[in-house]
Design a protein around this motif. Structure first.
Motif, PDB file in Angstrom:
ATOM      1  N   ILE A 251      75.714  48.012   7.834  1.00 14.23           N
ATOM      2  CA  ILE A 251      74.875  46.540   7.294  1.00 14.23           C
ATOM      3  C   ILE A 251      74.580  45.825   7.644  1.00 14.23           C
ATOM      4  N   ALA A 252      73.833  45.075   7.227  1.00 15.20           N
ATOM      5  CA  ALA A 252      72.936  44.043   8.428  1.00 15.20           C
ATOM      6  C   ALA A 252      73.904  42.788   7.874  1.00 15.20           C
ATOM      7  N   ALA A 253      74.055  42.800   7.248  1.00 12.33           N
ATOM      8  CA  ALA A 253      75.212  41.358   6.884  1.00 12.33           C
ATOM      9  C   ALA A 253      75.757  41.208   5.972  1.00 12.33           C
ATOM     10  N   ALA A 254      76.556  40.518   5.208  1.00  3.60           N
ATOM     11  CA  ALA A 254      77.087  40.390   4.057  1.00  3.60           C
ATOM     12  C   ALA A 254      77.736  38.687   3.292  1.00  3.60           C
ATOM     13  N   PRO A 277      78.232  35.434  12.816  1.00  4.09           N
ATOM     14  CA  PRO A 277      77.047  35.084  12.290  1.00  4.09           C
ATOM     15  C   PRO A 277      76.833  35.988  10.891  1.00  4.09           C
ATOM     16  N   ASN A 278      76.548  36.432  10.997  1.00  2.36           N
ATOM     17  CA  ASN A 278      76.083  37.275   9.517  1.00  2.36           C
ATOM     18  C   ASN A 278      77.037  38.047   8.682  1.00  2.36           C
ATOM     19  N   VAL A 279      77.474  36.848   8.465  1.00  2.00           N
ATOM     20  CA  VAL A 279      79.294  36.804   7.412  1.00  2.00           C
ATOM     21  C   VAL A 279      79.115  35.788   6.910  1.00  2.00           C
ATOM     22  N   ILE A 280      78.512  35.150   5.695  1.00  8.93           N
ATOM     23  CA  ILE A 280      78.357  34.095   4.784  1.00  8.93           C
ATOM     24  C   ILE A 280      79.546  34.258   3.616  1.00  8.93           C
ATOM     25  N   VAL A 281      80.889  33.549   3.322  1.00  9.67           N
ATOM     26  CA  VAL A 281      82.075  33.435   2.270  1.00  9.67           C
ATOM     27  C   VAL A 281      82.125  32.187   2.001  1.00  9.67           C
ATOM     28  N   THR A 282      82.022  32.183   0.389  1.00 14.81           N
ATOM     29  CA  THR A 282      81.955  30.867  -0.206  1.00 14.81           C
ATOM     30  C   THR A 282      83.117  30.897  -1.073  1.00 14.81           C
ATOM     31  N   PRO A 283      83.379  30.156  -1.453  1.00 18.83           N
ATOM     32  CA  PRO A 283      84.451  29.380  -2.334  1.00 18.83           C
ATOM     33  C   PRO A 283      84.243  30.050  -3.840  1.00 18.83           C
ATOM     34  N   HIS A 284      83.602  30.867  -4.602  1.00 16.59           N
ATOM     35  CA  HIS A 284      83.678  30.887  -5.900  1.00 16.59           C
ATOM     36  C   HIS A 284      82.977  30.075  -6.347  1.00 16.59           C
ATOM     37  N   VAL A 285      82.184  29.673  -5.845  1.00 17.44           N
ATOM     38  CA  VAL A 285      80.825  28.798  -6.332  1.00 17.44           C
ATOM     39  C   VAL A 285      79.539  28.314  -6.649  1.00 17.44           C
ATOM     40  N   ALA A 286      79.322  30.080  -6.925  1.00 17.55           N
ATOM     41  CA  ALA A 286      77.585  30.094  -7.307  1.00 17.55           C
ATOM     42  C   ALA A 286      77.004  29.779  -8.382  1.00 17.55           C
ATOM     43  N   TRP A 287      78.844  29.229  -9.112  1.00 11.89           N
ATOM     44  CA  TRP A 287      78.478  29.206 -10.686  1.00 11.89           C
ATOM     45  C   TRP A 287      78.403  27.825 -10.952  1.00 11.89           C
TER      46      TRP A 287
END
Length: 321
Positions: A251-254, A277-287
């Protein structure tokens, strides 16, 4: 009527915490550990919880409890069967994240599709300044227009994500159920979506059937080397297999906003690759846009008002529905 909010800190500080109009005693706690629940809910008729679990053992020791308001859509933290048995109404909130989650999903998609993280870091590291050129091409940049967006989960949030994708000129397809014998109208075969999508976005609940639905076999089948986005639930993706897929360039990124355990444990595989550079993790804040949280709270208060008026709303069990 006594009302207890067990985890006030899960709702942002900018939200106007209005109270029900009927006479009541209000108590709130920033956080509540599992061993504090029983004591804090003694004599309480209405409990508000977001992520504090209410087990069968605890519920059976709370004879005064009549209503559980969940400050979220998911209700896996509450033993619904026991609430039904005891005559406790359980109400959740719905439809409040119709804009915030799809927008967050696309924030991740844009950042990863155009390698914004990598290029930003290059500038911070002085790479642009040292290059002697007006630009350089250290990371891939791809358009979204004309690419295929495969969406797993066709509820409100999946459809909201689809609308944004369509507006950007993407070819949007919804995956049918994994292992389905026949493809339903309006859906695309699961394997085709996995095989042909340039971006895959997850918008499905975590159930025994969906747990680990994306694992090594799925990554091996991803011929387009897609970006994988998860703003839904941790546990849908095998995280160890995800790291291997990135290592193998399957896969290209996550871009993930949710992890199997939250907050993550030190041994979570994704924590070891956050510098990529192809990995982003955010702390369950999409909502958690300010607008969405206010809508959530206003809806929750209406559930308490409706219950007091003998008309429970958004009941998720058999009681009150």
């Amino acid at each position: 009527m006594k009302i207890a909010f067990l985890d006030r800190s899960t709702i942002g500080p900018t939200v106007q915490i209005s109270k029900p109009t009927f006479a009541h005693e209000w108590v709130e706690y920033d956080n509540t550990s599992p061993d504090e629940v029983l004591v804090r809910l003694q004599g309480v008729q209405i409990c508000i919880t977001n992520k504090v679990p209410l087990s069968a053992d605890v519920l059976k020791q709370l004879p005064d409890l009549k209503l559980v308001c969940i400050a979220a859509t998911g209700y896996d933290k509450v033993d619904i069967a026991t609430c039904d048995e005891l005559g406790i109404v359980v109400s959740n909130v719905r439809g409040y994240a119709v804009n915030t989650v799809p927008e967050h999903a696309f924030a991740l998609i844009f950042a990863l599709r155009r390698s914004l993280v990598g290029y930003r870091q290059d500038v911070i590291n002085g790479e642009w300044q040292k290059s002697g050129k007006f630009c350089f091409f250290n990371h891939p940049i791809k358009d979204l227009a004309g690419s295929r967006l495969g969406i797993i989960g066709s509820g409100t949030l999946g459809k909201g994500t689809a609308r944004i994708g369509e507006a950007l000129g993407m070819d949007v397809v919804f995956a049918d159920r994994k292992g389905a014998a026949e493809v339903r109208p309006g859906y695309t075969d699961w394997q085709e979506v996995i095989t042909t999508s340039d971006v895959i976005s997850l918008h499905t609940p975590l159930t025994p059937e969906t747990r680990g639905m994306i694992s090594a076999a799925e990554f091996e089948a991803m011929q387009q080397k897609p970006i994988l986005i998860n703003t839904s639930r941790g546990g849908l993706v095998d995280e160890a297999a995800l790291v291997q897929a990135l290592d193998k360039q399957q896969i290209a990124a996550a871009g993930f906003d949710v992890l199997t355990t939250e907050p993550p444990q030190a041994d979570n595989p994704l924590l070891s690759i956050l510098d990529r550079p192809n990995v982003i993790v955010t702390p369950h804040v999409a909502w958690a846009s300010e607008e969405a949280m206010q809508t959530l709270w206003d809806q929750l208060v209406s559930h308490m008002e409706n219950f007091q008026n003998g008309k429970p709303s958004n009941a998720v069990g058999h009681i009150g529905s």
